[in-house]
Design a protein around this motif. Structure first.
Motif, PDB file in Angstrom:
ATOM      1  N   ALA A   1       2.298   0.443   6.535  1.00 12.76           N
ATOM      2  CA  ALA A   1       1.139   1.284   6.847  1.00 12.76           C
ATOM      3  C   ALA A   1      -0.087   0.806   6.075  1.00 12.76           C
ATOM      4  O   ALA A   1      -1.202   0.772   6.611  1.00 12.76           O
ATOM      5  CB  ALA A   1       1.442   2.742   6.506  1.00 12.76           C
ATOM      6  N   LEU A   2       0.122   0.420   4.817  1.00 12.19           N
ATOM      7  CA  LEU A   2      -0.970  -0.066   3.980  1.00 12.19           C
ATOM      8  C   LEU A   2      -1.597  -1.320   4.572  1.00 12.19           C
ATOM      9  O   LEU A   2      -2.825  -1.444   4.659  1.00 12.19           O
ATOM     10  CB  LEU A   2      -0.447  -0.345   2.574  1.00 12.19           C
ATOM     11  N   ILE A   3      -0.771  -2.266   4.987  1.00 13.35           N
ATOM     12  CA  ILE A   3      -1.267  -3.519   5.557  1.00 13.35           C
ATOM     13  C   ILE A   3      -2.045  -3.254   6.837  1.00 13.35           C
ATOM     14  O   ILE A   3      -3.116  -3.818   7.066  1.00 13.35           O
ATOM     15  CB  ILE A   3      -0.092  -4.483   5.806  1.00 13.35           C
ATOM     16  N   ARG A   4      -1.514  -2.372   7.691  1.00  7.83           N
ATOM     17  CA  ARG A   4      -2.200  -2.039   8.933  1.00  7.83           C
ATOM     18  C   ARG A   4      -3.569  -1.411   8.654  1.00  7.83           C
ATOM     19  O   ARG A   4      -4.581  -1.790   9.265  1.00  7.83           O
ATOM     20  CB  ARG A   4      -1.338  -1.075   9.758  1.00  7.83           C
TER      21      ARG A   4
ATOM     22  N   GLU B   1      -7.435  -2.782   9.448  1.00  2.00           N
ATOM     23  CA  GLU B   1      -8.391  -1.960  10.205  1.00  2.00           C
ATOM     24  C   GLU B   1      -9.678  -1.764   9.404  1.00  2.00           C
ATOM     25  O   GLU B   1     -10.779  -1.818   9.963  1.00  2.00           O
ATOM     26  CB  GLU B   1      -7.763  -0.604  10.537  1.00  2.00           C
ATOM     27  N   MET B   2      -9.533  -1.544   8.097  1.00  2.00           N
ATOM     28  CA  MET B   2     -10.699  -1.347   7.255  1.00  2.00           C
ATOM     29  C   MET B   2     -11.548  -2.610   7.179  1.00  2.00           C
ATOM     30  O   MET B   2     -12.779  -2.559   7.231  1.00  2.00           O
ATOM     31  CB  MET B   2     -10.256  -0.928   5.846  1.00  2.00           C
ATOM     32  N   ASN B   3     -10.890  -3.742   7.075  1.00  2.00           N
ATOM     33  CA  ASN B   3     -11.624  -5.002   7.010  1.00  2.00           C
ATOM     34  C   ASN B   3     -12.370  -5.272   8.312  1.00  2.00           C
ATOM     35  O   ASN B   3     -13.492  -5.784   8.302  1.00  2.00           O
ATOM     36  CB  ASN B   3     -10.669  -6.153   6.708  1.00  2.00           C
TER      37      ASN B   3
ATOM     38  N   ALA C   1      -1.874  -1.668  -6.663  1.00  2.00           N
ATOM     39  CA  ALA C   1      -3.232  -2.207  -6.680  1.00  2.00           C
ATOM     40  C   ALA C   1      -3.225  -3.725  -6.567  1.00  2.00           C
ATOM     41  O   ALA C   1      -4.054  -4.311  -5.856  1.00  2.00           O
ATOM     42  CB  ALA C   1      -3.953  -1.774  -7.958  1.00  2.00           C
ATOM     43  N   LEU C   2      -2.305  -4.376  -7.259  1.00  2.00           N
ATOM     44  CA  LEU C   2      -2.231  -5.841  -7.204  1.00  2.00           C
ATOM     45  C   LEU C   2      -1.959  -6.324  -5.790  1.00  2.00           C
ATOM     46  O   LEU C   2      -2.551  -7.307  -5.332  1.00  2.00           O
ATOM     47  CB  LEU C   2      -1.148  -6.350  -8.158  1.00  2.00           C
ATOM     48  N   LEU C   3      -1.065  -5.637  -5.100  1.00  2.00           N
ATOM     49  CA  LEU C   3      -0.758  -6.035  -3.730  1.00  2.00           C
ATOM     50  C   LEU C   3      -2.002  -5.940  -2.860  1.00  2.00           C
ATOM     51  O   LEU C   3      -2.299  -6.846  -2.082  1.00  2.00           O
ATOM     52  CB  LEU C   3       0.352  -5.139  -3.179  1.00  2.00           C
ATOM     53  N   ILE C   4      -2.735  -4.841  -2.993  1.00  2.00           N
ATOM     54  CA  ILE C   4      -3.942  -4.644  -2.177  1.00  2.00           C
ATOM     55  C   ILE C   4      -5.004  -5.687  -2.507  1.00  2.00           C
ATOM     56  O   ILE C   4      -5.578  -6.323  -1.617  1.00  2.00           O
ATOM     57  CB  ILE C   4      -4.504  -3.228  -2.388  1.00  2.00           C
TER      58      ILE C   4
ATOM     59  N   ARG D   1       9.025   0.086   2.045  1.00  2.00           N
ATOM     60  CA  ARG D   1       8.581  -0.900   3.035  1.00  2.00           C
ATOM     61  C   ARG D   1       7.737  -0.247   4.122  1.00  2.00           C
ATOM     62  O   ARG D   1       6.782  -0.848   4.617  1.00  2.00           O
ATOM     63  CB  ARG D   1       9.796  -1.597   3.642  1.00  2.00           C
ATOM     64  N   ALA D   2       8.067   0.972   4.496  1.00  2.00           N
ATOM     65  CA  ALA D   2       7.273   1.692   5.496  1.00  2.00           C
ATOM     66  C   ALA D   2       5.876   1.976   4.962  1.00  2.00           C
ATOM     67  O   ALA D   2       4.877   1.878   5.689  1.00  2.00           O
ATOM     68  CB  ALA D   2       7.974   2.993   5.876  1.00  2.00           C
TER      69      ALA D   2
END
Length: 219
Positions: A64-67, A71-73, A125-128, A59-60
């Motif tokens: 971090a991935l979502i954050r 930021e990238m978007n 990858a699917l989540l992203i 989950r951590a």
């Protein structure tokens, strides 16, 4: 073999980065905390000192991935729902991938983790990809519709979901090739010239006219 001592926060970040690599390659179920500890160069006991369970660690990683994705978007996403906005975003995207800032090495590695996930169980990858489509899909659709209404885009219409995925496929492979020790020599151009050709390739695939591409690329 003795391990180097690191400050607590550095150890935690090292564990998170190692966990991301292992989770992307093997998926949540197959990943072992012992493998994550070894990848981070720490003991398994230390992993559990920072994260009470494998699920908590996973989950951590996702937080971090979502954050980072947001930021990238904000930096590279389409900010203007027009063809000009698309071209500007593509130019920034391929510049980031092809001529990276050394300070952003970690962000570059995130793209290659997608390939590792696709070669594994694919869940990372699917989540992203699914989250990216929810976030940027409406903006890309609006830009494509605006471009067609203005005559900047002609020919057969492509599904906006496919448009974003096709561009992502080009970008992620270029990122992987550019990371090879002699990656740059595989392309006829390098640097800004390669960025320009990548943008033209994708924009032509969308159906954007040469006149529109040339105009917006220079703006």
């Amino acid at each position: 073999m003795s391990r180097k001592r690191m400050p607590g926060e550095s150890r935690k970040n090292s564990i998170l980065q190692a966990a991301r690599r292992v989770f992307s390659q093997r998926g949540f179920e197959a990943a072992k905390t012992l493998d994550i500890a070894r990848a981070a160069g720490v003991s398994e006991a230390l992993v559990y000192r920072h994260f009470p369970s494998k699920l908590a660690l996973y989950r951590a990683v996702l937080r971090a991935l979502i954050r980072e994705q947001d930021e990238m978007n904000a930096r590279l996403g389409v900010q203007n729902q027009t063809c000009q906005g698309l071209v500007t975003a593509l130019k920034a995207y391929f510049t980031f991938l092809i001529t990276p800032d050394p300070a952003e090495k970690e962000a570059q590695q995130n793209f290659r983790l997608l390939l590792a996930s696709l070669a594994g169980d694919g869940n990372y990858a699917l989540l992203i990809y699914r989250r990216a489509q929810r976030i940027i899909g409406p903006t890309i659709q609006a830009a494509l519709l605006d471009g067609r209404a203005k005559g900047d885009i002609q020919g057969e219409s492509l599904a906006f979901e496919n448009t974003s995925m096709f561009i992502e496929h080009v970008g992620i492979m270029m990122s992987a090739v550019s990371a090879l020790p002699s990656g740059g020599t595989l392309y006829a151009e390098q640097g800004d010239a390669l960025v320009r050709q990548a943008v033209w390739f994708c924009c032509r695939g969308i159906g954007m006219t040469d006149q529109a591409i040339a105009t917006y690329f220079q703006s």
